[in-house]
Design an enzyme around this catalytic site. Structure first.
Site, PDB file in Angstrom:
ATOM      1  N   ARG A  59      -1.349   1.569  -5.345  1.00 35.06           N
ATOM      2  CA  ARG A  59      -1.214   1.594  -3.888  1.00 35.06           C
ATOM      3  C   ARG A  59      -1.214   0.148  -3.417  1.00 35.06           C
ATOM      4  O   ARG A  59      -1.433  -0.781  -4.206  1.00 35.06           O
ATOM      5  CB  ARG A  59      -2.296   2.426  -3.180  1.00 35.06           C
ATOM      6  CG  ARG A  59      -3.604   2.658  -3.863  1.00 35.06           C
ATOM      7  CD  ARG A  59      -4.420   1.425  -4.016  1.00 35.06           C
ATOM      8  NE  ARG A  59      -4.555   0.701  -2.761  1.00 35.06           N
ATOM      9  CZ  ARG A  59      -4.882  -0.553  -2.651  1.00 35.06           C
ATOM     10  NH1 ARG A  59      -5.110  -1.288  -3.751  1.00 35.06           N
ATOM     11  NH2 ARG A  59      -4.985  -1.165  -1.483  1.00 35.06           N
ATOM     12  N   GLY A  60      -0.990  -0.032  -2.126  1.00 33.56           N
ATOM     13  CA  GLY A  60      -0.824  -1.373  -1.603  1.00 33.56           C
ATOM     14  C   GLY A  60       0.669  -1.650  -1.507  1.00 33.56           C
ATOM     15  O   GLY A  60       1.392  -1.477  -2.493  1.00 33.56           O
ATOM     16  N   ALA A  61       1.104  -2.078  -0.326  1.00 34.87           N
ATOM     17  CA  ALA A  61       2.548  -2.182  -0.087  1.00 34.87           C
ATOM     18  C   ALA A  61       3.276  -3.039  -1.128  1.00 34.87           C
ATOM     19  O   ALA A  61       4.282  -2.591  -1.688  1.00 34.87           O
ATOM     20  CB  ALA A  61       2.792  -2.695   1.334  1.00 34.87           C
ATOM     21  N   ARG A 102       6.074   8.077  -0.856  1.00 29.26           N
ATOM     22  CA  ARG A 102       5.204   7.743   0.281  1.00 29.26           C
ATOM     23  C   ARG A 102       6.080   7.217   1.416  1.00 29.26           C
ATOM     24  O   ARG A 102       6.932   6.363   1.211  1.00 29.26           O
ATOM     25  CB  ARG A 102       4.148   6.696  -0.118  1.00 29.26           C
ATOM     26  CG  ARG A 102       3.181   7.271  -1.172  1.00 29.26           C
ATOM     27  CD  ARG A 102       1.913   6.453  -1.271  1.00 29.26           C
ATOM     28  NE  ARG A 102       1.061   6.667  -0.118  1.00 29.26           N
ATOM     29  CZ  ARG A 102       0.010   5.896   0.155  1.00 29.26           C
ATOM     30  NH1 ARG A 102      -0.294   4.876  -0.619  1.00 29.26           N
ATOM     31  NH2 ARG A 102      -0.747   6.151   1.225  1.00 29.26           N
ATOM     32  N   GLN A 209     -11.048   2.213  -0.533  1.00 32.44           N
ATOM     33  CA  GLN A 209     -10.435   1.088  -1.245  1.00 32.44           C
ATOM     34  C   GLN A 209     -11.259  -0.189  -1.109  1.00 32.44           C
ATOM     35  O   GLN A 209     -11.239  -1.030  -2.001  1.00 32.44           O
ATOM     36  CB  GLN A 209      -9.015   0.824  -0.722  1.00 32.44           C
ATOM     37  CG  GLN A 209      -7.997   1.895  -1.078  1.00 32.44           C
ATOM     38  CD  GLN A 209      -7.853   2.933   0.023  1.00 32.44           C
ATOM     39  OE1 GLN A 209      -8.785   3.149   0.800  1.00 32.44           O
ATOM     40  NE2 GLN A 209      -6.712   3.588   0.083  1.00 32.44           N
ATOM     41  N   ASP A 250       1.548  -2.294   5.831  1.00 31.39           N
ATOM     42  CA  ASP A 250       2.450  -1.415   5.092  1.00 31.39           C
ATOM     43  C   ASP A 250       3.847  -1.456   5.682  1.00 31.39           C
ATOM     44  O   ASP A 250       4.834  -1.208   4.990  1.00 31.39           O
ATOM     45  CB  ASP A 250       1.900   0.009   5.057  1.00 31.39           C
ATOM     46  CG  ASP A 250       0.686   0.069   4.146  1.00 31.39           C
ATOM     47  OD1 ASP A 250      -0.405  -0.310   4.596  1.00 31.39           O
ATOM     48  OD2 ASP A 250       0.848   0.424   2.962  1.00 31.39           O
ATOM     49  N   LYS A 261      -3.466   0.521   6.870  1.00 36.35           N
ATOM     50  CA  LYS A 261      -4.463   1.543   6.537  1.00 36.35           C
ATOM     51  C   LYS A 261      -5.226   2.007   7.771  1.00 36.35           C
ATOM     52  O   LYS A 261      -5.601   1.214   8.615  1.00 36.35           O
ATOM     53  CB  LYS A 261      -5.430   0.947   5.514  1.00 36.35           C
ATOM     54  CG  LYS A 261      -6.506   1.879   4.993  1.00 36.35           C
ATOM     55  CD  LYS A 261      -5.975   3.175   4.409  1.00 36.35           C
ATOM     56  CE  LYS A 261      -4.907   2.941   3.379  1.00 36.35           C
ATOM     57  NZ  LYS A 261      -4.112   4.187   3.108  1.00 36.35           N
TER      58      LYS A 261
END
Lengths: 364, 364
Positions: A59-61, A102, A209, A250, A261
């Site tokens: 995860r994480g852009a 996503r 996170q 994001d 987030k």
């Protein structure tokens, strides 16, 4: 790394990369089980990569962008096409599947499109040549990500006072990128530049996170920090116990509105109310000029169980409903500046983001 | 109940009372293990009652006030004093111990003081008479609490639109009081008055009173609701998907600044920024005229494990620090109105709270 000749400070990457290519497979640190367990998962199909993105193994852009690149590279490897055109058809199908994993992080679509564009190169005449070129491009995306993050780190570190307590939301560190990180990369750069930094780590419910990943990274780096619940940020801000806020993104709309987030908007508003600078740190690829404002960004709604269960344990009464928007939108008026690898952008964002897009890429 | 003749709507209390007297013991619902387990604990000494308050077997300002009353009553029962004066000495010692259990909720001190004042009645001539009088006073505090909450419910329900989505923080329901509740009591009153209410339940980290207790109460009442993470409130507020916020209070300073569960300030600021009314609902005993402003309120710092562990499960890396202020202070400028059993108080709070204190208690 290309940057060494451009005068950017380069620090060693000591961690395992978050996503990388190994022996014809896409390798990812499984972020769902950190900090208890450090494990590398290997994926041999683009469908498996799409599932891993969806399940938040990665995860994480920026990390999602690089994963999309490797996902497309593995789709090319998988392909049984005998012509380059058939390979392009297979890649489009893979891109469609990966794009559905996503909806919010624009880097996903950016990574897929960059790979499709690479495949469209009319200079590609054989399938083998195309497959090699696509793997090379995916590797390039990943390497650029690290260089980009270190540039952002250098720009951002200049905004950090010599002694600074920083509120940070979610995880934007090495684990959110290929390495180094975006907002947490700025913390790292400031720390390595000798600044006395301390981080108040928003735990970042529902998936924690901050508590799980950011604290793990900061602990490994030896950077002073304390985890706080997301609702506590204002307490510290109001008492003058935090000097700045750093978050990732994001997707950034053309006017500077930023999807990030869930919980970012609350933090931004409370920082604004207390005159504490609020910085968004994101690679230029996170800016989506095709999205005019934050209201045009699709917000992913994730499963209710992420809220009603924690660490596999049911916390709410059985059968109770939950709302679980994974992201929120912070209107640009709450953002002090956006830090990109091309420089620090200040309001008016609609004008200044476009200007930076039009400018030749240099390090001013 | 005294209120029946005063024209306030009275609804049945169907739940077990949160704290009550039974067979010479103080009985409390153990709120640490809800919603999984419903269990009544019985305490036979004031030290045990103080420990129960500290450990949060019972929590919520009004419930703590009533528990203090019963704690003093049990101290009287325990006492081996043979004179009323010696009994008063024993009670002062018990009051000192109970007062150290939690520092923020003023209702604790209010309950202790009310019991000490009762003991000071020069009309008390025998120890037996004094013990009976003290138990009677503790019962009176508990009964008044229910009546007070129903009055607040009636006043507050008038502020709730016919169709309303309400954001609620922490637990302020029956479990936070002897019964009925404060802010959640308003929701209950509005619901029983036939209004179409829906509650967005802030889960309220770190102890998850919202996810565990508020959702349990709302489920039992059949009131529509969804749990959200604390960071998500702004998402709903910004999109116009919430009509008002209702919270309780642990202490209200003379100028209206309000200490309440951590996360309240963030919610208040974001509600204010979105022009959504933010109401504090608390009995008049929560207003502490000896505390001039919110900055004079002691904020309890609780154990780091409440943040780093959830439901007995370690979520953060071992050895990582956490900040855990149990409360924050919401400056009065973010508060639309304070709902008390004496009526709804609007700004300027410093003037209007004092005026209400000076006015004869009636139901105007």
């Amino acid at each position: 790394m290309a940057d060494e000749k451009q005068g950017y400070p380069q620090y060693p990457i000591e961690e395992t990369l978050t996503v990388f290519w190994e022996d014809g497979k896409v390798a990812m640190i499984d972020q769902r089980i950190l900090p208890e367990t450090f494990q590398i998962n290997y994926y041999e199909t683009y469908e498996a990569v799409a599932d891993a993105i969806k399940a938040m193994v990665v995860r994480g852009a920026p990390a999602i962008g690089a994963s999309a690149g490797f996902g497309m590279a593995i789709a090319a490897q998988q392909s049984t096409a005998t012509t380059v055109d058939d390979l392009r058809t297979d890649l489009k199908r893979a891109g469609d599947v990966l794009a559905k994993s996503r909806p919010t992080a624009v880097n996903l679509f950016w990574g897929i499109e960059r790979m499709l564009k690479t495949a469209d190169d009319p200079g590609l005449t054989t399938v083998e040549q195309a497959k090699a070129r696509l793997l090379d491009e995916a590797q390039q995306i990943a390497e650029e990500d690290i260089a980009t993050n270190q540039r952002m780190g250098a720009f951002g570190a200049e905004l950090v006072p010599e002694n600074a307590t920083i509120i940070h939301h979610c995880n934007t560190g090495s684990l959110a990128a290929v390495a180094w990180g975006t907002a947490l990369g700025v913390v790292r750069s400031a720390f390595f530049a000798g600044k006395n930094v301390r981080v108040l780590v928003d735990e970042t419910r529902p998936r924690l996170q901050g508590a799980r990943l950011t604290s793990w990274e900061l602990k490994n780096l030896g950077i002073d920090h304390a985890i706080i619940v997301d609702g506590a940020s204002g307490h510290y801000l109001r008492r003058g116990e935090a000097d700045l806020c750093l978050v990732g993104a994001d997707r950034i709309a053309a006017n500077g509105d930023t999807a990030n987030k869930i919980g970012t908007y609350n933090l931004a508003v409370v920082a604004h109310e207390n005159n504490v600078p609020f910085y968004v740190v994101a690679p230029f690829s996170t800016i989506d000029f095709r999205t005019p404002t934050g209201d045009d960004i699709e917000i992913e709604e994730r499963s209710q169980e992420e809220v009603t269960r924690v660490a596999g344990h049911q916390i709410a009464p059985e059968g109770v409903s939950a709302g679980n928007p994974a992201f929120d939108v912070t209107p640009h008026r709450y953002i002090t500046a956006i830090v990109t690898e091309r420089g620090v952008v200040r309001p008016p964002f609609d004008v200044n983001l476009r200007a930076l897009a039009a400018a030749p890429v240099s390090e001013a």
